[in-house]
Design an enzyme around this catalytic site. Structure first.
Site, mmCIF file in Angstrom:
data_model
loop_
_atom_site.group_PDB
_atom_site.id
_atom_site.type_symbol
_atom_site.label_atom_id
_atom_site.label_comp_id
_atom_site.label_asym_id
_atom_site.label_seq_id
_atom_site.Cartn_x
_atom_site.Cartn_y
_atom_site.Cartn_z
ATOM 1 N N ASP A 105 0.870 -1.259 0.015
ATOM 2 C CA ASP A 105 0.085 -0.046 -0.145
ATOM 3 C C ASP A 105 0.926 1.125 0.100
ATOM 4 O OD1 ASP A 105 -2.240 1.864 0.657
ATOM 5 O OD2 ASP A 105 -3.138 0.061 1.140
ATOM 6 N N HIS A 182 -3.081 3.354 -4.371
ATOM 7 C CA HIS A 182 -2.257 2.854 -3.244
ATOM 8 C C HIS A 182 -0.964 2.367 -3.450
ATOM 9 C CE1 HIS A 182 -5.639 3.178 -0.155
ATOM 10 N NE2 HIS A 182 -6.250 3.086 -1.384
ATOM 11 N N GLU A 246 -10.261 2.939 -4.644
ATOM 12 C CA GLU A 246 -9.625 4.303 -4.668
ATOM 13 C C GLU A 246 -8.589 4.709 -5.483
ATOM 14 O OE1 GLU A 246 -10.768 4.754 -0.023
ATOM 15 O OE2 GLU A 246 -8.964 3.669 -0.136
HETATM 16 C C1 ACM Z 1 -10.681 -0.039 1.174
HETATM 17 O O1 ACM Z 1 -11.279 -0.116 2.385
HETATM 18 N N1 ACM Z 1 -10.176 1.055 0.661
HETATM 19 C C2 ACM Z 1 -10.814 -1.313 0.524
#
Ligand code: ACM
Ligand code: ZN
Length: 430
Positions: A105, A182, A246
Site C-alpha cells: 500500500d 495505493h 480508490e
Molecule cells: C478499502 O477499504 N479501501 C478497500
C-alpha cells in the site's frame, strides 16, 4: 479399543464433519482432512468448556460458505511473522479458512521481490515510527540503512513459512498486491512508473496529489507482471488480489501517456482505463492459472466475467456484481471493518480511525440481502478486515479483532441458524 477414532468417509459436503461422543468413545467422521480438522476444533472447544468430562453429543456440521476470511493490513504498520501466525491460530479455532494478506500500500511495501530490490530497500521503510507521522508529516520513505528507518518486510523464506503454517491449519493465504492506486511506496522506489515520472513529488494532500501507476507506460505492466510471477511462485492460492480501490484519476487525466492509451484502445474515459488496467493484469494471471479478486471499484468502467468482487463500500457493489453473474466476497464496511470503534465510549477506547461497529452489527450481516435464489449462488462468503492506520500496538490489534472476528466467523459458518443471544452467552463464557 481407541478412545478417539478419526474416519475419512467418501461422501458429504466439503469441510463438513460428524462428531459422536458416547460414554466410551469419540468418533469423528468427515469427507476430507479439513472436516476432520474442524471436528477436532469443536472437540477442543467442548473440552475447553467441560474439561475431561466431555458431554455425550452428536454434532452434524457443515459451513454455510466456502470462503470465510480475515484480512490483515501490514502496510500501514508492519507485523512480524510470529504475530501473523498467532492470528492464523486464532482463525483456525474459529474455522476461518482464507487469510487475505494486504502486503502493499502507499505506506509500505512488505514482500521481497528478488528482481526489484528497491521495493524492500526503500519502499518498506519510512523515517517515522508510525503511520500518522508518515501520513501527516510528508509521506516520505527512506533507505533501510537510515538510522531513523522504521518498517520491515517479509523475505521470501518468511512468506513460504507463513503459507505452510497456514496450510497445516487448512487456511489458504491470498496475497494482495495493490494497483493502480495505493502504490506510492512502490513509486517512491521506481518513480519512472508513475504518471509524474522522474519528476516525482511528495504529495501534500491525501488522495488528491498522490501519484498512481501510469496506465500508459508498458514498463508499468512489465514490473507488475514480474512481481506477480514471483508472487505466484510463493502463493499456491486459487486467487490473487489485485486491489483496485480508490484510484484517483487526476494523474491519468493530465498524463500524455495515459491519454494516448485511452485513444489507442478506444476507451471512453479514465474509468475505462482503470478497467483496461485490471483486465490486462487479469489476463496475465489467468494465463498462469490464477483468478483475480478486486475491491468493488473494479466494477467501474466494466468488469470481465471471471473477476471476483470484494464488496467493501457497503454491500451495493457485491449485489451489483452478483446480479451480473460475478462471484462476490462480502466485506462491507457497514459490518466487517474491524478497525472501526467497537463502542461509543471514545474516552476509553484506544484512538482509532473512526466509525462505529458494535459486535451485534457484525453478527447481523446478511450476505444474501437483496439477492434472489439464483443470485445468491454467486456469494462465495464473507470476510473481516483489519486496516491498521491507527493500530500501531499489537494489543490494540488484538483488542479490535476479538471477539468481533468470531462474529464474522459465525456469519460465515452458521448464517442460516444464527442466534445472537446464544452467541453472546457463548462469547461471555469463553
Ligand atoms: C478499502 O477499504 N479501501 C478497500
Ligand atoms: Zn500516465
Amino acid at each position: 479399543m481407541p478412545a478417539l477414532e478419526l474416519l475419512r468417509t467418501g461422501d458429504g459436503a466439503p469441510e463438513s464433519y460428524r462428531l459422536d461422543v458416547s460414554r466410551t468413545k469419540i468418533t469423528l467422521t468427515a469427507p476430507d482432512a479439513a472436516g476432520l480438522f474442524y471436528g477436532l476444533q469443536s472437540l477442543a472447544q467442548l473440552a475447553g468448556h467441560h474439561g475431561r468430562r466431555i458431554p455425550a453429543v452428536t454434532i452434524v456440521d457443515a459451513p454455510r460458505f466456502g470462503y470465510r476470511g480475515f484480512m490483515l493490513d501490514v502496510s500501514r504498520h508492519f507485523r512480524d511473522k510470529e504475530f501473523v501466525e498467532r492470528q492464523l491460530d486464532l482463525m483456525a479455532r474459529y474455522k476461518l479458512n482464507r487469510f487475505h494478506w494486504h502486503l502493499t500500500d502507499g505506506a509500505g511495501w512488505r514482500i521481497e521481490i528478488k528482481k526489484y530490490p528497491a521495493l524492500t530497500d526503500i519502499a518498506a521503510w519510512r523515517p517515522y515510527p508510525d503511520w500518522e507521522g508518515w501520513n501527516f508529516g510528508g509521506k516520505r520513505y527512506c533507505h533501510r540503512d537510515d538510522p531513523a528507518a522504521a518498517g520491515g518486510y517479509y523475505t521470501q523464506d518468511d512468506i513460504r513459512e507463513v503459507v505452510e503454517y497456514a496450510r497445516a491449519l487448512h487456511i489458504e493465504v491470498i496475497p494482495e498486491i495493490e494497483m493502480p492506486g495505493h502504490a506510492m511506496a512502490a513509486l517512491a522506489a521506481y518513480p519512472s512508473l508513475g504518471c509524474l515520472g522522474e519528476g516525482y513529488e511528495v504529495p501534500s494532500v491525501w488522495g488528491v496529489k498522490e501519484d498512481v501507476f501510469c496506465a500508459g507506460n508498458d514498463s508499468t505492466f512489465r514490473l507488475l507482471e514480474d512481481v506477480m510471477t514471483e508472487v505466484i511462485d510463493l502463493f499456491p492460492s486459487e486467487y490473487i488480489h489485485i486491489g483496485g480501490d480508490e484510484c484517483p484519476k487526476v494523474r491519468w487525466k493530465a498524463c500524455p501517456k495515459c491519454q494516448k492509451r485511452i485513444r489507442d484502445e478506444k476507451l471512453k474515459d479514465e474509468f475505462e482505463l482503470q478497467s483496461y488496467f485490471v483486465q490486462r493484469m487479469e489476463k496475465f494471471l489467468n494465463g498462469k492459472g490464477r483468478k483475480i479478486i478486486g475491491w468493488d471499484e473494479i466494477l467501474e468502467g466494466g468488469l470481465s466475467k471471471t473477476a471476483t468482487v470484494m464488496s467493501w463500500r457497503g454491500s451495493a457493489g457485491g449485489i451489483e456484481a452478483a446480479k451480473s453473474g460475478n462471484h462476490v466476497i462480502m466485506a462491507p464496511n457497514t459490518h466487517c471493518y474491524l478497525d472501526y470503534y467497537p463502542t461509543r465510549d471514545l474516552e476509553n477506547e484506544p484512538r482509532g480511525i473512526g466509525g462505529f461497529l458494535p459486535i451485534e452489527m457484525v453478527y447481523a450481516l446478511d450476505p444474501y440481502e437483496g439477492l434472489n435464489a439464483h443470485e445468491r449462488e454467486y456469494i462465495l462468503g464473507v470476510q473481516g478486515n483489519l486496516w491498521t492506520e491507527f493500530i500501531a500496538e499489537l494489543d490494540h490489534a488484538e483488542y479490535m479483532l476479538l471477539p468481533r472476528l468470531a462474529a464474522v466467523a459465525e456469519v460465515g459458518w452458521s448464517y442460516d441458524r444464527k442466534d445472537y443471544p446464544d452467541f453472546y452467552r457463548r462469547m461471555a463464557s469463553l
